[in-house]
Design an enzyme around this catalytic site. Structure first.
Site, PDB file in Angstrom:
ATOM      1  N   VAL A  31       0.831  -1.206   0.000  1.00  0.00           N
ATOM      2  CA  VAL A  31       0.000   0.000   0.000  1.00  0.00           C
ATOM      3  C   VAL A  31       0.862   1.252   0.000  1.00  0.00           C
ATOM      4  O   VAL A  31       0.627   2.194  -0.764  1.00  0.00           O
ATOM      5  CB  VAL A  31      -0.953   0.002   1.221  1.00  0.00           C
ATOM      6  CG1 VAL A  31      -1.659   1.355   1.349  1.00  0.00           C
ATOM      7  CG2 VAL A  31      -1.968  -1.111   1.092  1.00  0.00           C
ATOM      8  N   LYS A  57      15.154  -2.369   1.946  1.00  0.00           N
ATOM      9  CA  LYS A  57      14.062  -2.399   0.968  1.00  0.00           C
ATOM     10  C   LYS A  57      13.703  -0.983   0.530  1.00  0.00           C
ATOM     11  O   LYS A  57      13.518  -0.721  -0.665  1.00  0.00           O
ATOM     12  CB  LYS A  57      12.827  -3.076   1.560  1.00  0.00           C
ATOM     13  CG  LYS A  57      11.637  -3.118   0.600  1.00  0.00           C
ATOM     14  CD  LYS A  57      10.419  -3.736   1.243  1.00  0.00           C
ATOM     15  CE  LYS A  57       9.276  -3.898   0.239  1.00  0.00           C
ATOM     16  NZ  LYS A  57       8.804  -2.642  -0.349  1.00  0.00           N
ATOM     17  N   ARG A 106     -10.935  -6.155   9.386  1.00  0.00           N
ATOM     18  CA  ARG A 106     -10.038  -5.039   9.662  1.00  0.00           C
ATOM     19  C   ARG A 106      -9.913  -4.781  11.165  1.00  0.00           C
ATOM     20  O   ARG A 106      -8.883  -4.340  11.650  1.00  0.00           O
ATOM     21  CB  ARG A 106     -10.548  -3.786   8.951  1.00  0.00           C
ATOM     22  CG  ARG A 106     -10.544  -3.889   7.422  1.00  0.00           C
ATOM     23  CD  ARG A 106     -11.114  -2.635   6.783  1.00  0.00           C
ATOM     24  NE  ARG A 106     -11.120  -2.697   5.328  1.00  0.00           N
ATOM     25  CZ  ARG A 106     -12.161  -3.089   4.608  1.00  0.00           C
ATOM     26  NH1 ARG A 106     -13.269  -3.453   5.198  1.00  0.00           N
ATOM     27  NH2 ARG A 106     -12.098  -3.105   3.294  1.00  0.00           N
ATOM     28  N   SER A 137      -3.634   3.067   7.394  1.00  0.00           N
ATOM     29  CA  SER A 137      -3.561   1.735   8.006  1.00  0.00           C
ATOM     30  C   SER A 137      -4.920   1.307   8.550  1.00  0.00           C
ATOM     31  O   SER A 137      -5.655   2.114   9.120  1.00  0.00           O
ATOM     32  CB  SER A 137      -2.540   1.738   9.153  1.00  0.00           C
ATOM     33  OG  SER A 137      -1.311   2.280   8.754  1.00  0.00           O
ATOM     34  N   ASP A 166     -14.235   2.981  -0.666  1.00  0.00           N
ATOM     35  CA  ASP A 166     -15.529   2.303  -0.726  1.00  0.00           C
ATOM     36  C   ASP A 166     -16.505   3.093  -1.604  1.00  0.00           C
ATOM     37  O   ASP A 166     -17.255   2.519  -2.403  1.00  0.00           O
ATOM     38  CB  ASP A 166     -16.117   2.167   0.679  1.00  0.00           C
ATOM     39  CG  ASP A 166     -15.145   1.551   1.652  1.00  0.00           C
ATOM     40  OD1 ASP A 166     -15.178   0.336   1.829  1.00  0.00           O
ATOM     41  OD2 ASP A 166     -14.343   2.309   2.221  1.00  0.00           O
ATOM     42  N   ARG A 169     -15.598   2.558  -5.170  1.00  0.00           N
ATOM     43  CA  ARG A 169     -16.072   1.244  -5.621  1.00  0.00           C
ATOM     44  C   ARG A 169     -17.581   1.274  -5.884  1.00  0.00           C
ATOM     45  O   ARG A 169     -18.065   0.708  -6.870  1.00  0.00           O
ATOM     46  CB  ARG A 169     -15.755   0.189  -4.551  1.00  0.00           C
ATOM     47  CG  ARG A 169     -14.274  -0.160  -4.440  1.00  0.00           C
ATOM     48  CD  ARG A 169     -13.997  -0.973  -3.183  1.00  0.00           C
ATOM     49  NE  ARG A 169     -12.613  -1.451  -3.161  1.00  0.00           N
ATOM     50  CZ  ARG A 169     -11.951  -1.801  -2.059  1.00  0.00           C
ATOM     51  NH1 ARG A 169     -12.562  -1.708  -0.868  1.00  0.00           N
ATOM     52  NH2 ARG A 169     -10.713  -2.229  -2.125  1.00  0.00           N
ATOM     53  N   HIS A 186     -23.164  10.163  -8.375  1.00  0.00           N
ATOM     54  CA  HIS A 186     -22.980  10.813  -7.074  1.00  0.00           C
ATOM     55  C   HIS A 186     -23.650   9.949  -6.009  1.00  0.00           C
ATOM     56  O   HIS A 186     -24.882   9.940  -5.876  1.00  0.00           O
ATOM     57  CB  HIS A 186     -23.566  12.223  -7.100  1.00  0.00           C
ATOM     58  CG  HIS A 186     -23.005  13.066  -8.212  1.00  0.00           C
ATOM     59  ND1 HIS A 186     -21.749  13.623  -8.173  1.00  0.00           N
ATOM     60  CD2 HIS A 186     -23.528  13.389  -9.427  1.00  0.00           C
ATOM     61  CE1 HIS A 186     -21.513  14.275  -9.294  1.00  0.00           C
ATOM     62  NE2 HIS A 186     -22.582  14.152 -10.075  1.00  0.00           N
ATOM     63  N   HIS A 193     -15.072   2.101   7.673  1.00  0.00           N
ATOM     64  CA  HIS A 193     -14.454   1.476   6.501  1.00  0.00           C
ATOM     65  C   HIS A 193     -14.336  -0.007   6.845  1.00  0.00           C
ATOM     66  O   HIS A 193     -13.327  -0.483   7.345  1.00  0.00           O
ATOM     67  CB  HIS A 193     -13.077   2.083   6.234  1.00  0.00           C
ATOM     68  CG  HIS A 193     -12.292   1.350   5.170  1.00  0.00           C
ATOM     69  ND1 HIS A 193     -12.781   1.135   3.907  1.00  0.00           N
ATOM     70  CD2 HIS A 193     -11.055   0.799   5.200  1.00  0.00           C
ATOM     71  CE1 HIS A 193     -11.873   0.478   3.197  1.00  0.00           C
ATOM     72  NE2 HIS A 193     -10.822   0.254   3.962  1.00  0.00           N
ATOM     73  N   THR A 252      -4.585  -5.508  -1.161  1.00  0.00           N
ATOM     74  CA  THR A 252      -5.083  -4.478  -2.074  1.00  0.00           C
ATOM     75  C   THR A 252      -4.092  -3.322  -2.045  1.00  0.00           C
ATOM     76  O   THR A 252      -3.524  -3.031  -0.988  1.00  0.00           O
ATOM     77  CB  THR A 252      -6.475  -3.962  -1.662  1.00  0.00           C
ATOM     78  OG1 THR A 252      -6.371  -3.289  -0.405  1.00  0.00           O
ATOM     79  CG2 THR A 252      -7.467  -5.104  -1.536  1.00  0.00           C
TER      80      THR A 252
END
Length: 335
Positions: A31, A57, A106, A137, A166, A169, A186, A193, A252
């Site tokens: 992410v 890294k 989550r 996060s 969200d 989506r 709209h 979330h 994701t």
């Protein structure tokens, strides 16, 4: 050897009145690096610092990205920490945290991520006292509230990415169904979330035309069972999108990277955009002392104000339930 190429002239120096836009991304996982890449190619910052406990890294990521600078508007990119390279940043983006496992909600991530945030926030408070903090996060609403309490920053400068993704989506799936551009739809997802998020069907519209019939007392109840099933299937696809993606690829990253960039541009350019960000709610819809996603106006100072949507009775109850769930999780924490 190279010194002879240029002649130093004070006239060529950057005017003192121009202050570079400086950002820090903490967390160089999938992410974090999607955010960095999107921020770079959309020319959001003049200086960008990447911080992660995996220092080699990060150095490799910076080297790789630096080789692409001739193709984009240049950004001064560094690997480092807030303390050594990121001082006085305008915005600090936190993507660090434990990775969400397949099938894991989550909210199960909370305890592990709080410990990580306690290590991170001390330096941010010390070296970036005027920064806006953008939390990505998960679980983002809880971590936004935790950040607010640990940092002591004013609430308008502590923002979570909320339900911005969200909502995107939601609009994308509705646009696909209607065969139109997603930017012309709209509609909002509000609340947590996560699993208790709320689709605001009552105000969803295209060119001012509502998707649901505007009748009382609740337009949802006036739909046929098949219509309700069709709309519910769209929302379920939105709500479960992350789980479906994680099951297939393990994480994701691309869409949230683009969402974060959209938020950053709204802040840096003081666009006063309305985005469904997570921030402290006190009094809206009778909800107090919790961070969750609502349509929020943002500018260079952070949160400016919250939009008071006209929710149906059902939607308001769902939103209050979402807030209750988040408050319940926070109350159980050893914090």
């Amino acid at each position: 050897m190279f010194e002879q190429i240029f002649t130093t002239s004070s006239m060529l120096e950057k005017p003192a009145s121009i202050r570079p836009r400086k950002g820090v991304v903490i967390g160089a996982g999938q992410v974090g690096m999607a955010c960095v890449y999107s921020l770079l190619i959309q020319d959001c910052f003049d200086e960008l610092v990447i911080q992660d406990i995996a220092t080699e890294k990060v150095e490799g990521e910076v080297m790789d990205l630096m080789h692409g600078m001739p193709f984009i508007t240049p950004t001064l990119l560094r690997a480092g920490t807030v303390a050594d390279e990121g001082r006085d940043a305008d915005i600090v983006i936190i993507t660090a945290g434990a990775a969400q496992k397949p099938g894991e909600s989550r909210l199960n991530l909370v305890e592990r991520n709080i410990a990580i945030f306690k290590d991170i926030l001390g330096d941010i408070v010390k070296y970036c006292p005027s920064a806006i903090l953008l939390i990505v996060s998960n679980p983002v609403d809880i971590m936004t509230y935790v950040t607010l309490k640990l940092s002591g920053f004013p609430s308008y400068r502590v923002i979570g990415s909320g339900t911005v993704l969200d909502t995107a989506r939601f609009r994308s799936l509705l646009a696909k169904k209607l065969d139109i551009d997603a930017r012309s739809v709209h509609a909002y997802i509000i609340g947590e979330h996560g699993d208790s998020e709320v689709p605001v069907w009552s105000t969803a519209n295209v060119a001012g035309l509502k998707l649901l019939p505007d009748s009382c007392p609740d337009s949802w109840e006036n739909l046929t069972p098949s219509e309700q099933k069709e709309l519910n299937s769209i929302f379920e696809e939105v709500k479960n999108a992350a789980y479906e993606i994680i099951q297939r690829k393990g994480y994701t990253n691309y869409a949230i990277g683009l969402a974060v960039t959209d938020i950053i541009k709204a802040i840096l350019h003081s666009q006063e955009r309305i985005l469904t960000l997570s921030s402290l709610v006190n009094g809206v819809y009778g909800i107090h002392d919790v961070c969750l996603g609502l349509p929020t106006v943002v500018n260079e100072k952070g949160v400016l104000k919250t939009v008071n949507l006209s929710l149906s009775d059902k939607e308001e109850k769902q939103l209050k339930k979402s807030a209750f769930i988040l408050q319940g999780v926070f109350n159980q924490l050893n914090f």
